[in-house]
Design an enzyme around this catalytic site. Sequence first.
Site, PDB file in Angstrom:
ATOM      1  CB  SER A   1      -0.879  -0.007   1.235  1.00  0.00           C
ATOM      2  OG  SER A   1      -1.583   1.185   1.307  1.00  0.00           O
ATOM      3  NE  ARG A   2       2.792   1.423  -5.623  1.00  0.00           N
ATOM      4  CZ  ARG A   2       2.120   1.163  -6.711  1.00  0.00           C
ATOM      5  NH1 ARG A   2       1.352   2.089  -7.238  1.00  0.00           N
ATOM      6  NH2 ARG A   2       2.193  -0.005  -7.286  1.00  0.00           N
ATOM      7  CB  VAL A   3      -0.871   6.762  -0.128  1.00  0.00           C
ATOM      8  CG1 VAL A   3      -0.144   7.262  -1.333  1.00  0.00           C
ATOM      9  CG2 VAL A   3      -2.183   6.147  -0.498  1.00  0.00           C
TER      10      VAL A   3
END
Lengths: 514, 182
Positions: free
Chosen positions: A376-378
Amino acid sequence: MAEIRPDEVSAILRKQLAGFDNEVDIYEVGTVLQVGDGIARVYGLSNVMASELVEFPNNVTGMVLNLEEDSVGCVLFGESTLIKEGDTVKRTNRVASFPVGDKLLGRVVNPLGEPVDGKGTIKFDKYMPIERKALGVIARQPVKEPLQTGITAIDAMIPIGRGQRELIIGDRQTGKTAIAIDTIINQKYTHTEEAKKYGIKPVYCVYVAIGQKNSTIAQVVAKLEEEGAMAYTTIVSAPASSPAPLQYIAPYSGATLGEHFRDTGRHSLLIYDDLSKQAVAYRELSLLLRRPPGREAYPGDVFYLHSRLLERASKLSEDLGGGSLTALPIIETQQGDVSAYIPTNVISITDGQIYLEPNLFNAGVRPAINVGISVSRVGGNAQIKAMKKVAGSLKIDLAQYRELEAFAKFGSDLDKATQRILAKGARLVELLKQDQYSPISVEKQVISVFLGTNNYMDSIKLQDVKKFEKEFHEFAELKYPAIYESIISTKELKDDIVQLLKKAADEFVEKFNK
Amino acid sequence: MSVFRISYRYANSFFQLAEEKKALEKFAEDVELIYNTLLQSKELRAILRNPVIKQKDKKNLLSKIFSSKLENETSKFLEFLVTKGREDIITEIMKEFLNLRDDKVGIVRTNITSSVDLTDAVRKEISSKLEKKTNKKVLAEFVADKNLIGGFIVQIKDIVYDASVKHQLELLRKKFSEEISI
């Protein structure tokens, strides 16, 4: 229902007649040149707009997709057998739009906003175009609030924030829809008074079912109703039996409704189940419209098809009300092939993916999330502090476990340290298993992960891990409610609470082992 | 490429020639003659469409039918079309030419459908009203259709002015079906 007296009927009819004025009606028309396979070519309609709705005879509507020099290409939202060459087509002067409003909550509608659940017509007061340009940079702010899925593995390691786009990807029968439904069910908490007290804002859900079996959709509706989740959920249904154009516009319709919640300062969660079927529907109709095929016979703009949809997910700036639209697209892969065209496209558009594997599923690890390649990048910024604190070591422990797991299969002569890592890893994997439809609240997740990573389960037998977890929560909620209270209200894991938690854990482990 | 685009190109080139020679009216008469002949004679259209018949024979046939009645340029244009292998769409090309002429001269063709046959006075009145509205010369074609029950429908290109009882009833039906939610 009370009986209607004849005079009431005539009164209503008279009222309707009163608003009916007998004037010359002016409209624009065209003629059907060619029809078939859900596509009609129309001559005339010289002023028609792209993606405008047009009316065919027999109550069939269509949408204009191609504007050519001498003809107009329309997709039909109804049976193409009802239309024949030479029929008259009327303009409606209305771009394809979807009704928005709170009246849609608890309802099942088709992508044009017509109810399909047999609960009667809905009187809408507002329509919005289904294709809207995504917001620009100024209107947005970074994702900062968590969207709790209620699934420990996701909330701890692949956290999702409100306004994020997180892809759920996996083969058939790996539990993709289950994750989505669990997430919807878990939003029930956000609608309670208790959540309001802690400043958690309610999340409204839209579930877009594309190309699914009608029976599956009925099952989902029944489950959500049973769990009381339909009160804040709308289902946009474009089942496999509906024409390809409806399946193509379904996600945009859903997004329009989600944007309505977002723009009124609320939070919404959109699930597109699934986008691979939508891409197939779009491929079908663009081939019928004779647009040139590209890779895997998808048209050239299939990337834009998904990017413009997922770009609409956003977290609004405070000036605009701070609402959010979280998107959870689902993609079904074939034999785990993530390098196919559509999966790679959507992976690159989204802010991370949850990868589900059939091997894990069959081995009994459910939800079958491969935490090694899921990211999950953010969402990390959105996680509550308490969870962030405990999840760090969970990730490392699991990574070490996976590394050694492969070795461990070859021989049994392992040193103590390795054995310990393996034992701990196996217990953590066991801890992250979770039944369907049983979301866990975030404070319980934090405590469970804390117990797992701080070696309190080392003395517990592997098959007893879930039992241990369950009984510990029962024990601690009764004896040390302050722990839960503190985590919910401060969203942190303060040192004194850690001490209290350790004390409770020691006490319980001793009791449990007896 | 679609028939429309092809026929437009041929028609437009001939139209430009006509303007250059300042003989639009004469050419238009010729074109109208060819167009009407083709519309009436199914056999002629079939022969022109038939790929088995040699181009030479088609040319001969066309010149025998038309040459005495046409301007020199028009016959040449017909021959040119056959040489180019576009004899199958002569009808469309002629129609396109007439459309171009209508646009240039300022003629609109309308279809007026009414429930009963209209008297000449009414016809004239409708035409003059339409001429005022469109600022162009109106060439109206009148049709009677009992299905309308009453009133009339005027269609100018894509725009329909619908004042028929049938349409009113249809609107009423829609309104009732929409708003029956008590």
